[in-house]
Motif scaffolding. Structure first.
Motif, PDB file in Angstrom:
ATOM      1  N   ILE A 142      35.450 -53.846  97.293  1.00 29.58           N
ATOM      2  CA  ILE A 142      35.335 -52.448  97.708  1.00 29.58           C
ATOM      3  C   ILE A 142      36.571 -51.638  97.330  1.00 29.58           C
ATOM      4  O   ILE A 142      36.492 -50.440  97.071  1.00 29.58           O
ATOM      5  CB  ILE A 142      35.065 -52.357  99.230  1.00 29.58           C
ATOM      6  N   LEU A 143      37.736 -52.285  97.244  1.00 30.98           N
ATOM      7  CA  LEU A 143      38.960 -51.608  96.821  1.00 30.98           C
ATOM      8  C   LEU A 143      39.244 -51.820  95.336  1.00 30.98           C
ATOM      9  O   LEU A 143      39.583 -50.881  94.618  1.00 30.98           O
ATOM     10  CB  LEU A 143      40.151 -52.109  97.647  1.00 30.98           C
ATOM     11  N   GLU A 181      34.913 -48.756 104.808  1.00 25.93           N
ATOM     12  CA  GLU A 181      36.217 -48.342 104.290  1.00 25.93           C
ATOM     13  C   GLU A 181      37.168 -47.974 105.426  1.00 25.93           C
ATOM     14  O   GLU A 181      38.378 -48.211 105.334  1.00 25.93           O
ATOM     15  CB  GLU A 181      36.046 -47.158 103.335  1.00 25.93           C
ATOM     16  N   LYS A 182      36.635 -47.414 106.496  1.00 25.78           N
ATOM     17  CA  LYS A 182      37.464 -47.063 107.649  1.00 25.78           C
ATOM     18  C   LYS A 182      38.045 -48.313 108.303  1.00 25.78           C
ATOM     19  O   LYS A 182      39.226 -48.354 108.653  1.00 25.78           O
ATOM     20  CB  LYS A 182      36.633 -46.280 108.667  1.00 25.78           C
ATOM     21  N   LYS A 201      37.026 -49.925  92.499  1.00 26.04           N
ATOM     22  CA  LYS A 201      37.326 -48.495  92.404  1.00 26.04           C
ATOM     23  C   LYS A 201      38.686 -48.266  91.745  1.00 26.04           C
ATOM     24  O   LYS A 201      38.850 -47.343  90.937  1.00 26.04           O
ATOM     25  CB  LYS A 201      37.303 -47.869  93.803  1.00 26.04           C
ATOM     26  N   SER A 227      38.685 -51.133 106.865  1.00 25.28           N
ATOM     27  CA  SER A 227      39.695 -51.674 105.962  1.00 25.28           C
ATOM     28  C   SER A 227      40.983 -50.863 106.021  1.00 25.28           C
ATOM     29  O   SER A 227      42.088 -51.419 106.069  1.00 25.28           O
ATOM     30  CB  SER A 227      39.151 -51.699 104.527  1.00 25.28           C
ATOM     31  N   LYS A 228      40.855 -49.543 106.026  1.00 23.27           N
ATOM     32  CA  LYS A 228      42.026 -48.666 106.054  1.00 23.27           C
ATOM     33  C   LYS A 228      42.801 -48.832 107.358  1.00 23.27           C
ATOM     34  O   LYS A 228      44.042 -48.917 107.366  1.00 23.27           O
ATOM     35  CB  LYS A 228      41.580 -47.217 105.895  1.00 23.27           C
ATOM     36  N   SER A 281      34.998 -59.681 100.922  1.00 25.37           N
ATOM     37  CA  SER A 281      34.778 -58.317 101.432  1.00 25.37           C
ATOM     38  C   SER A 281      33.704 -58.278 102.516  1.00 25.37           C
ATOM     39  O   SER A 281      33.377 -57.196 103.015  1.00 25.37           O
ATOM     40  CB  SER A 281      34.380 -57.375 100.291  1.00 25.37           C
ATOM     41  N   GLN A 305      26.280 -47.238  98.866  1.00 24.62           N
ATOM     42  CA  GLN A 305      26.693 -46.550 100.093  1.00 24.62           C
ATOM     43  C   GLN A 305      26.216 -47.249 101.362  1.00 24.62           C
ATOM     44  O   GLN A 305      26.562 -46.811 102.464  1.00 24.62           O
ATOM     45  CB  GLN A 305      26.151 -45.111 100.087  1.00 24.62           C
ATOM     46  N   ARG A 350      28.987 -47.144 104.006  1.00 29.73           N
ATOM     47  CA  ARG A 350      30.208 -47.461 103.269  1.00 29.73           C
ATOM     48  C   ARG A 350      31.447 -46.823 103.904  1.00 29.73           C
ATOM     49  O   ARG A 350      32.512 -47.443 103.954  1.00 29.73           O
ATOM     50  CB  ARG A 350      30.066 -46.977 101.825  1.00 29.73           C
TER      51      ARG A 350
END
Length: 396
Positions: free
Chosen positions: A161-162, A229-230, A165, A232-233, A191, A212, A225
């Motif tokens: 996912i990172l 991502e949230k 991109k 992970s961040k 992931s 997505q 998605r």
């Protein structure tokens, strides 16, 4: 001195290190025409960069425009030449570390022949930057006749996912290697998430870069998605806030995200690595065993996607082997294990230390990894001696 005569860059100039890098590359046109011709074979992805309007306008104003106007180079280099140099550095430049004033500093380098090598997240070769700036490519796994030699443009550490991109953003292409097109990342689940409704595994619904929707493989519950991502961040931010010696905070973070991420998720494995690193000094036997377990879990997770004689694997196998031998010696002395069990631990250490040595033996002199190679060789010799003595005692 040649570059100082070309342009005087004031201390308050924007992007000073980058301006100097571009000037050095442009200087090749006149100082080494043959090399400049070789650079002409490389891609600069100008068309793709023009599509990123905000970034493109910033480059044209603060780099191209500054060099030609305030830098006084309008008569020497065209806007197209400067833009071309920027594209070459962005697309083909690699990051290296060099010693300067007693510390390691990051540098950008461009090697025309090396730049022709293709990327694969599951690569079969890796690079060595030597003290004289020579670059050497060595196989890290067996390479068949006729097989393309590939390297990694980006670290193996990050999940799809990172990583996927970042490859598009930095190198302007979508990677279609076996790891990237497999939602499970070759079964590693680096992931994958845990379903909040059942014990199932949550994966991207498709292998598209722009997928997505993530779906549980058991109950089909979905997560968008943005939420993935949230997670992970937020995990990354929390890891950054922990000092490297704060064992309890790493344990708390591991417990928190083990309820969200798969046990092999790349961030879970990174937390385990940092936790193992934090566990040092005076430790109980149980703590030593846990440290070994954490490192082995990191090894087992990532060697699926970065196999062979890698630098990180060599360093970790060296540490695991030394601790395992120490623990086995302690247990044998306390009567907690038999001579046969002790011998099997040492035999495994001999194998792992041999692998560690093969991983590290070509590392440039003066690096931490080169010192690791020397430690691996000494530890391997010691392990052989211990194994010989252990088998002799068994015969007696």
């Amino acid at each position: 001195s040649e570059l100082q005569k070309t342009v005087n860059i004031p201390k308050n100039a924007p992007n000073t290190p980058y301006l100097i890098t571009i000037l050095r590359l442009l200087n090749v046109r006149d100082s080494n025409p043959a090399m400049w011709d070789r650079l002409g074979m490389l891609m600069d992805h100008k068309e793709e960069q023009e599509m990123e309007k905000e970034s493109w306008d910033n480059v044209q104003t603060n780099i191209v425009g500054w060099l030609r106007s305030k830098g006084g180079l309008a008569d020497q280099f065209s806007a197209e030449e400067i833009t071309r140099a920027i594209g070459l550095i962005r697309t083909n430049g690699i990051n290296i570390e060099k010693p300067y004033a007693g510390q390691m500093v990051a540098c950008k380098a461009l090697y025309p022949t090396f730049s022709l090598l293709s990327h694969s997240c599951i690569c079969n070769a890796r690079i060595f930057i030597m003290p004289d700036n020579e670059i050497i490519i060595r196989a890290q796994v067996d390479i068949k006749k006729g097989e393309e030699i590939t390297i990694q443009y980006i670290s193996y550490l990050f999940g799809n996912i990172l990583r996927r991109k970042d490859i598009v953003d930095n190198w302007m292409f979508e990677c279609t290697c076996p790891r990237c097109v497999d939602p499970t990342e070759l079964g590693s689940h680096l992931s994958s998430l845990i379903c909040p409704a059942c014990p199932g595994i949550v994966l991207p619904a498709t292998n598209s870069l722009h997928c997505q929707l993530w779906k549980c493989q058991s109950c089909e519950q979905t997560i968008d998605r943005a939420q993935v991502e949230k997670y992970s961040k937020e995990c990354e931010e929390k890891m950054m806030e922990i000092y490297e010696t704060e064992v309890d905070k790493y344990e708390d973070l591991l417990n928190e995200y083990s309820k969200i991420f798969h046990q092999n998720h790349f961030q879970i494995l990174l937390i385990k690595k940092y936790l193992a690193r934090a566990m040092k000094g005076k430790m109980t036997k149980d703590q030593i065993k846990r440290k070994i377990t954490l490192m082995k879990e990191f090894l087992n997770g990532f060697q699926l996607v970065d196999p062979g004689y890698t630098k990180w694997r060599g360093m970790m196998l060296l540490e695991v082997s030394k601790i395992s031998m120490f623990l086995a010696d302690m247990d044998l002395g306390q009567g907690n294990i038999s001579q046969d069990v002790f011998t099997s631990v040492i035999e495994q250490a001999v194998m792992d230390l041999g692998t560690a040595l093969n991983c590290l033996k070509f590392e440039p002199e003066g690096t931490e990894e080169a010192r690791g190679a020397k430690h691996a060789a000494a530890s391997l010799k010691h392990a052989h001696e211990v194994l010989h003595f252990s088998k002799f005692c068994k015969i007696k």
